[in-house]
Design a protein around this motif. Structure first.
Motif, PDB file in Angstrom:
ATOM      1  N   LYS A  80      -4.351   4.217   2.472  1.00 35.36           N
ATOM      2  CA  LYS A  80      -5.377   3.352   3.056  1.00 35.36           C
ATOM      3  C   LYS A  80      -4.812   2.485   4.172  1.00 35.36           C
ATOM      4  O   LYS A  80      -5.549   2.062   5.078  1.00 35.36           O
ATOM      5  N   LYS A  81      -3.518   2.218   4.114  1.00 34.29           N
ATOM      6  CA  LYS A  81      -2.859   1.405   5.140  1.00 34.29           C
ATOM      7  C   LYS A  81      -2.194   2.287   6.194  1.00 34.29           C
ATOM      8  O   LYS A  81      -1.291   1.839   6.911  1.00 34.29           O
ATOM      9  N   ASP A  82      -2.664   3.535   6.296  1.00 28.79           N
ATOM     10  CA  ASP A  82      -2.194   4.466   7.337  1.00 28.79           C
ATOM     11  C   ASP A  82      -0.679   4.702   7.284  1.00 28.79           C
ATOM     12  O   ASP A  82      -0.019   4.767   8.320  1.00 28.79           O
ATOM     13  N   TYR A  83      -0.156   4.775   6.050  1.00 27.68           N
ATOM     14  CA  TYR A  83       1.256   5.123   5.830  1.00 27.68           C
ATOM     15  C   TYR A  83       2.218   4.087   6.420  1.00 27.68           C
ATOM     16  O   TYR A  83       3.379   4.392   6.704  1.00 27.68           O
ATOM     17  N   GLY A  84       1.737   2.873   6.581  1.00 34.08           N
ATOM     18  CA  GLY A  84       2.562   1.824   7.184  1.00 34.08           C
ATOM     19  C   GLY A  84       3.585   1.256   6.211  1.00 34.08           C
ATOM     20  O   GLY A  84       3.471   0.087   5.795  1.00 34.08           O
ATOM     21  N   VAL A  85       4.564   2.059   5.864  1.00 35.84           N
ATOM     22  CA  VAL A  85       5.580   1.616   4.906  1.00 35.84           C
ATOM     23  C   VAL A  85       6.713   0.851   5.571  1.00 35.84           C
ATOM     24  O   VAL A  85       7.599   0.326   4.888  1.00 35.84           O
TER      25      VAL A  85
END
Length: 276
Positions: free
Chosen positions: A252-257
């Protein structure tokens, strides 16, 4: 130190360091709950030596000797972890093997900083995560170790892969890459792009293939969940479902790891646990 106080210290450690596990396993009956706190503290102690110790090689060697002494009945009774864990070993039919396996798994982090294949990652995950499930089985499901062993191992695989996918940025900071190099090569994800913290289509493809591995093992673990006693079934499944939700949160956070660490919100945890 009194035993009651030792367990309280262990509870404080899990409450401060793993809110998801703490929330799920707080539903256990008190005796089992205390045992889980003690086992978690053992695992956390080894992990902190490797990740945060000033001289992790020496400290881990010392810890191994302390554990050998503990098994022989010689331990520091002023240390809340050893005091509580001794009570666990006296109360339940514990197997020392997964504890030694956990120590060996943490030692892997001192000896290697990358992995070639998915199988290599699974072997590492067995040592540092599946071992935890095997430690807990005599507490959570006495007499059921044989039928639940494979499911506990699978849940460890799933949770550790989830950790890896969540903690890519943090691990890079420690000089570690847990994404398999063969899988990265398959999608032309180069280490340089990873170190640049770029979310590229290649990164997403690698991330999703590893996430599929995790979801396969979550499903496998849930297949035998009905074999747990009722008092343990909901906490174990709840922990698994909450952890699996981390993958959904990252998507949901666009893969912003990179630059942030994703957690499941308290509201989501409550919704998941309320449906069990």
């Amino acid at each position: 130190m009194e035993l009651k106080q030792a367990y309280l210290v262990c509870e404080e450690i899990i409450a401060a360091n793993s809110k998801s596990f703490y929330k799920s396993f707080s539903m256990l009956p008190k005796e089992k709950r205390n045992a889980v706190w003690a086992i978690y503290t053992f695992c956390r102690t080894v992990d902190d030596i490797v990740d945060d110790g000033e001289d992790p090689v020496m400290q881990l060697s010392l810890f191994k000797r302390e554990f050998a002494d503990f098994l022989a009945g010689n331990f520091d009774r002023s240390n809340p972890m050893w005091l509580a864990l001794n009570d666990v070993f006296e109360t339940y039919d514990m197997d020392e093997t997964p504890y030694a396996c956990m120590i060996a798994g943490q030692e892997m982090d001192l000896l290697r900083k990358s992995f070639r294949t998915v199988e290599d990652v699974l072997d590492y995950s067995y040592h540092v995560a599946s071992s935890v499930g095997l430690m807990l089985l005599p507490v959570l499901a006495p007499g059921k170790t044989a039928v639940l062993k494979d499911g506990a191992i699978a849940l460890g695989y799933a949770m550790q892969i989830t950790n890896i996918l969540r903690d890519i940025d943090e691990d890079l900071g420690l000089g570690r890459i847990y994404l398999p190099s063969e899988l990265m090569a398959k999608y032309n994800l180069c280490e340089e792009d990873l170190r640049k913290r770029l979310v590229t289509p290649a990164f997403v493809a690698v991330w999703e293939e590893m996430a599929s591995e995790a979801e396969f093992y979550y499903q496998k673990a849930f297949e035998t969940i009905h074999e747990y006693p009722v008092s343990s079934r909901i906490p174990v499944k709840g922990a698994g479902l909450v952890y699996r939700e981390i993958l959904t949160t990252i998507r949901k956070k666009d893969y912003g790891v990179f630059g942030q660490k994703h957690f499941v919100t308290d509201q989501s945890k409550q919704q998941i646990l309320a449906c069990l």
